[in-house]
Motif scaffolding. Structure first.
Motif, PDB file in Angstrom:
ATOM      1  N   GLU A 288       0.868  -1.175   0.000  1.00 42.73           N
ATOM      2  CA  GLU A 288       0.000   0.000   0.000  1.00 42.73           C
ATOM      3  C   GLU A 288       0.908   1.230   0.000  1.00 42.73           C
ATOM      4  O   GLU A 288       1.796   1.346   0.834  1.00 42.73           O
ATOM      5  N   HIS A 289       0.684   2.147  -0.919  1.00 43.57           N
ATOM      6  CA  HIS A 289       1.559   3.307  -1.059  1.00 43.57           C
ATOM      7  C   HIS A 289       0.842   4.580  -0.632  1.00 43.57           C
ATOM      8  O   HIS A 289      -0.146   4.980  -1.239  1.00 43.57           O
ATOM      9  N   GLU A 290       1.345   5.209   0.440  1.00 42.68           N
ATOM     10  CA  GLU A 290       0.812   6.502   0.889  1.00 42.68           C
ATOM     11  C   GLU A 290       1.981   7.380   1.340  1.00 42.68           C
ATOM     12  O   GLU A 290       1.957   7.964   2.413  1.00 42.68           O
ATOM     13  N   ASP A 291       3.000   7.442   0.510  1.00 43.35           N
ATOM     14  CA  ASP A 291       4.227   8.175   0.822  1.00 43.35           C
ATOM     15  C   ASP A 291       4.166   9.561   0.188  1.00 43.35           C
ATOM     16  O   ASP A 291       4.078   9.688  -1.041  1.00 43.35           O
ATOM     17  N   GLY A 292       4.236  10.598   1.021  1.00 41.96           N
ATOM     18  CA  GLY A 292       4.129  11.966   0.522  1.00 41.96           C
ATOM     19  C   GLY A 292       5.415  12.544  -0.019  1.00 41.96           C
ATOM     20  O   GLY A 292       5.448  13.708  -0.421  1.00 41.96           O
ATOM     21  N   LEU A 293       6.484  11.739  -0.056  1.00 45.93           N
ATOM     22  CA  LEU A 293       7.784  12.254  -0.493  1.00 45.93           C
ATOM     23  C   LEU A 293       8.244  11.709  -1.834  1.00 45.93           C
ATOM     24  O   LEU A 293       9.267  12.151  -2.349  1.00 45.93           O
ATOM     25  N   MET A 294       7.520  10.746  -2.387  1.00 44.64           N
ATOM     26  CA  MET A 294       7.934  10.214  -3.684  1.00 44.64           C
ATOM     27  C   MET A 294       6.718   9.811  -4.501  1.00 44.64           C
ATOM     28  O   MET A 294       5.644   9.555  -3.952  1.00 44.64           O
ATOM     29  N   SER A 295       6.905   9.776  -5.805  1.00 43.85           N
ATOM     30  CA  SER A 295       5.799   9.466  -6.704  1.00 43.85           C
ATOM     31  C   SER A 295       5.271   8.060  -6.450  1.00 43.85           C
ATOM     32  O   SER A 295       5.950   7.216  -5.847  1.00 43.85           O
ATOM     33  N   ILE A 296       4.066   7.820  -6.930  1.00 40.60           N
ATOM     34  CA  ILE A 296       3.460   6.506  -6.763  1.00 40.60           C
ATOM     35  C   ILE A 296       4.345   5.418  -7.339  1.00 40.60           C
ATOM     36  O   ILE A 296       4.648   4.419  -6.677  1.00 40.60           O
ATOM     37  N   ASP A 297       4.793   5.596  -8.578  1.00 37.58           N
ATOM     38  CA  ASP A 297       5.537   4.517  -9.225  1.00 37.58           C
ATOM     39  C   ASP A 297       6.910   4.322  -8.594  1.00 37.58           C
ATOM     40  O   ASP A 297       7.378   3.187  -8.459  1.00 37.58           O
ATOM     41  N   GLU A 298       7.559   5.413  -8.195  1.00 37.19           N
ATOM     42  CA  GLU A 298       8.852   5.257  -7.533  1.00 37.19           C
ATOM     43  C   GLU A 298       8.693   4.562  -6.183  1.00 37.19           C
ATOM     44  O   GLU A 298       9.444   3.642  -5.852  1.00 37.19           O
ATOM     45  N   GLY A 299       7.693   4.990  -5.404  1.00 41.94           N
ATOM     46  CA  GLY A 299       7.458   4.355  -4.116  1.00 41.94           C
ATOM     47  C   GLY A 299       7.086   2.889  -4.257  1.00 41.94           C
ATOM     48  O   GLY A 299       7.559   2.035  -3.496  1.00 41.94           O
ATOM     49  N   PHE A 300       6.237   2.595  -5.224  1.00 39.01           N
ATOM     50  CA  PHE A 300       5.824   1.216  -5.501  1.00 39.01           C
ATOM     51  C   PHE A 300       7.027   0.360  -5.880  1.00 39.01           C
ATOM     52  O   PHE A 300       7.226  -0.741  -5.345  1.00 39.01           O
ATOM     53  N   THR A 301       7.872   0.882  -6.770  1.00 45.56           N
ATOM     54  CA  THR A 301       9.048   0.137  -7.221  1.00 45.56           C
ATOM     55  C   THR A 301      10.030  -0.096  -6.084  1.00 45.56           C
ATOM     56  O   THR A 301      10.572  -1.201  -5.929  1.00 45.56           O
ATOM     57  N   LYS A 302      10.249   0.909  -5.254  1.00 45.89           N
ATOM     58  CA  LYS A 302      11.186   0.764  -4.137  1.00 45.89           C
ATOM     59  C   LYS A 302      10.652  -0.208  -3.090  1.00 45.89           C
ATOM     60  O   LYS A 302      11.424  -0.939  -2.455  1.00 45.89           O
ATOM     61  N   ALA A 303       9.326  -0.222  -2.895  1.00 41.83           N
ATOM     62  CA  ALA A 303       8.740  -1.196  -1.976  1.00 41.83           C
ATOM     63  C   ALA A 303       8.986  -2.622  -2.472  1.00 41.83           C
ATOM     64  O   ALA A 303       9.340  -3.511  -1.689  1.00 41.83           O
ATOM     65  N   ILE A 304       8.812  -2.832  -3.771  1.00 43.49           N
ATOM     66  CA  ILE A 304       9.090  -4.150  -4.348  1.00 43.49           C
ATOM     67  C   ILE A 304      10.555  -4.523  -4.146  1.00 43.49           C
ATOM     68  O   ILE A 304      10.884  -5.646  -3.748  1.00 43.49           O
ATOM     69  N   ASP A 305      11.444  -3.564  -4.400  1.00 49.87           N
ATOM     70  CA  ASP A 305      12.880  -3.824  -4.269  1.00 49.87           C
ATOM     71  C   ASP A 305      13.258  -4.206  -2.841  1.00 49.87           C
ATOM     72  O   ASP A 305      14.179  -4.997  -2.626  1.00 49.87           O
ATOM     73  N   THR A 306      12.564  -3.642  -1.862  1.00 53.85           N
ATOM     74  CA  THR A 306      12.839  -3.980  -0.460  1.00 53.85           C
ATOM     75  C   THR A 306      12.259  -5.331  -0.087  1.00 53.85           C
ATOM     76  O   THR A 306      12.897  -6.130   0.619  1.00 53.85           O
ATOM     77  N   LEU A 307      11.045  -5.610  -0.560  1.00 51.40           N
ATOM     78  CA  LEU A 307      10.339  -6.811  -0.116  1.00 51.40           C
ATOM     79  C   LEU A 307      10.758  -8.078  -0.848  1.00 51.40           C
ATOM     80  O   LEU A 307      10.804  -9.162  -0.244  1.00 51.40           O
ATOM     81  N   LYS A 308      11.042  -7.959  -2.133  1.00 49.37           N
ATOM     82  CA  LYS A 308      11.369  -9.157  -2.917  1.00 49.37           C
ATOM     83  C   LYS A 308      12.454 -10.020  -2.272  1.00 49.37           C
ATOM     84  O   LYS A 308      12.300 -11.243  -2.165  1.00 49.37           O
ATOM     85  N   PRO A 309      13.584  -9.423  -1.841  1.00 48.20           N
ATOM     86  CA  PRO A 309      14.653 -10.261  -1.288  1.00 48.20           C
ATOM     87  C   PRO A 309      14.311 -10.933   0.039  1.00 48.20           C
ATOM     88  O   PRO A 309      14.973 -11.911   0.407  1.00 48.20           O
ATOM     89  N   VAL A 310      13.296 -10.422   0.772  1.00 42.89           N
ATOM     90  CA  VAL A 310      13.010 -10.991   2.091  1.00 42.89           C
ATOM     91  C   VAL A 310      11.739 -11.841   2.101  1.00 42.89           C
ATOM     92  O   VAL A 310      11.390 -12.427   3.129  1.00 42.89           O
ATOM     93  N   MET A 311      11.046 -11.942   0.968  1.00 43.48           N
ATOM     94  CA  MET A 311       9.849 -12.776   0.908  1.00 43.48           C
ATOM     95  C   MET A 311      10.216 -14.250   1.015  1.00 43.48           C
ATOM     96  O   MET A 311      11.225 -14.702   0.452  1.00 43.48           O
ATOM     97  N   VAL A 312       9.394 -14.982   1.749  1.00 45.99           N
ATOM     98  CA  VAL A 312       9.548 -16.445   1.812  1.00 45.99           C
ATOM     99  C   VAL A 312       8.558 -17.036   0.820  1.00 45.99           C
ATOM    100  O   VAL A 312       7.358 -17.116   1.082  1.00 45.99           O
ATOM    101  N   GLU A 313       9.061 -17.417  -0.337  1.00 47.82           N
ATOM    102  CA  GLU A 313       8.187 -17.887  -1.408  1.00 47.82           C
ATOM    103  C   GLU A 313       7.900 -19.387  -1.323  1.00 47.82           C
ATOM    104  O   GLU A 313       6.879 -19.854  -1.813  1.00 47.82           O
ATOM    105  N   GLU A 314       8.809 -20.107  -0.720  1.00 46.46           N
ATOM    106  CA  GLU A 314       8.633 -21.562  -0.634  1.00 46.46           C
ATOM    107  C   GLU A 314       9.124 -22.045   0.719  1.00 46.46           C
ATOM    108  O   GLU A 314      10.310 -21.991   1.024  1.00 46.46           O
ATOM    109  N   SER A 315       8.204 -22.505   1.557  1.00 47.98           N
ATOM    110  CA  SER A 315       8.565 -22.980   2.885  1.00 47.98           C
ATOM    111  C   SER A 315       9.066 -24.416   2.815  1.00 47.98           C
ATOM    112  O   SER A 315       8.652 -25.201   1.955  1.00 47.98           O
ATOM    113  N   ILE A 316       9.944 -24.749   3.736  1.00 54.15           N
ATOM    114  CA  ILE A 316      10.498 -26.099   3.767  1.00 54.15           C
ATOM    115  C   ILE A 316       9.434 -27.099   4.214  1.00 54.15           C
ATOM    116  O   ILE A 316       8.608 -26.804   5.085  1.00 54.15           O
ATOM    117  N   LYS A 317       9.405 -28.247   3.577  1.00 49.17           N
ATOM    118  CA  LYS A 317       8.395 -29.249   3.897  1.00 49.17           C
ATOM    119  C   LYS A 317       8.837 -30.142   5.042  1.00 49.17           C
ATOM    120  O   LYS A 317       8.033 -30.651   5.802  1.00 49.17           O
TER     121      LYS A 317
END
Length: 322
Positions: A288-317
């Motif tokens: 969810e983007h509600e950042d008053g300091l950067m554009s929607i697309d820049e904020g959205f892209t930076k959020a993805i860049d932060t979250l992608k590396p820390v997402m757990v996409e596949e849990s160990i069985k």
């Protein structure tokens, strides 16, 4: 787990343009507004409800881009003391639950709402102090006469449609902390859960990881928002955390929203993702983007860049090392 986005930030795009854009960024899920505060730019509820052919075409647009719908969202105040406002929110909620069922979407997100302080009130009253004792009397009346009866009825309604309710814990509404949420869930049943947004935990002084543990132990997290918050301590010293300074006056505010990674570093977000998985949440993290300091697309892209590396996409069985 899947990385998603609350598409209200792209309300100036039509559905196809929005879906192409978010899919190109590696997003896997979309949370769609059906009305209320989020608007309905990408999900026209009255055009879709009960219309199987239109629903099929709608779902095909989404699935053909490798996306799922994580939730339908109709954030509003169904407990507003002005009846026309409350009735509009209530009707929207009912329609959204019905449409979610017809589309095969498991979660509807909204706010708990906030009543007034008596039957003839005109505006919501959000008590934030236990004294003077008037506030305790208001709070007791709100919960016993308005909040619990309403959500008992709505929880039963949602269960009929096999839909879960994700209440966003947001200041200004009656359910805004893990304790509020669990109190309501105890009275209404497991259809009631949280759309947990850490940005609202931080400004209330709640550690989001601990909120995940509190709610996760009860299997009470139905959806998760990704939004950050910065605390400006000098302004907290001046205004306190219940700061009424307008959001637009960021230099003066005690706290304000930031895109993911610009309030708290990636390790903090990794800890939250890990806590979600530890307590068996394996669904969508919706930006969810509600950042008053950067554009929607820049904020959205930076959020993805932060979250992608820390997402757990596949849990160990299986723990192969034990």
């Amino acid at each position: 787990m899947k990385l998603g986005v609350f598409t209200v930030l792209f309300s100036d795009m039509d559905l196809d343009e929005m879906l192409d854009h978010v899919a190109s960024k590696g997003i896997e899920a979309v949370e769609l507004g059906t009305g209320g505060y989020p608007g309905n730019a990408h999900c026209k509820i009255d055009e879709l409800i009960g219309q199987k052919d239109k629903q099929q075409a709608f779902l095909e647009k989404i699935s053909s881009r490798g996306l799922i719908i994580s939730a339908l969202s109709c954030h509003a105040n169904p407990l507003h003391p002005q009846k026309d406002i409350a009735e509009e929110a209530d009707l929207l909620f009912n329609k959204t639950v019905q449409l979610a069922h017809e589309l095969g979407v498991s979660v509807v997100n909204t706010f708990s709402g906030c009543p007034g302080d008596h039957e003839n009130a005109k505006y919501p009253n959000w008590p934030v102090s236990p004294w003077p004792n008037d506030y305790q009397e208001i709070l007791k009346w709100q919960w016993e006469e308005k909040i619990i009866p309403y959500w008992q009825e709505k929880a039963a309604y949602a269960e009929q449609y096999n839909v879960k309710i994700g209440l966003e814990l947001h200041g200004g509404f009656s359910v805004h902390t893990p304790a509020n949420l669990l109190r309501l869930r105890e009275q209404c049943g497991p259809a009631i859960g949280a759309n947990l947004d850490p940005s609202h935990m931080w400004w209330q002084g709640i550690d989001p990881v601990e909120s995940i543990k509190i709610l996760g132990r009860e299997n009470a997290i139905h959806h998760f928002h990704a939004k950050d918050t910065i605390i400006d301590q000098p302004n907290v010293n001046r205004y306190g955390i219940t700061d009424m300074t307008p959001y637009s006056e960021m230099k003066e505010r005690a706290w304000y929203f930031r895109t993911v990674g610009f309030g708290h570093e990636s390790k903090v977000w990794a800890d939250m993702i890990s806590a979600l998985r530890l307590y068996d949440y394996d669904y969508v993290v919706s930006i969810e983007h509600e950042d008053g300091l950067m554009s929607i697309d820049e904020g959205f892209t930076k959020a993805i860049d932060t979250l992608k590396p820390v997402m757990v996409e596949e849990s160990i069985k299986e723990m192969w090392w034990v």
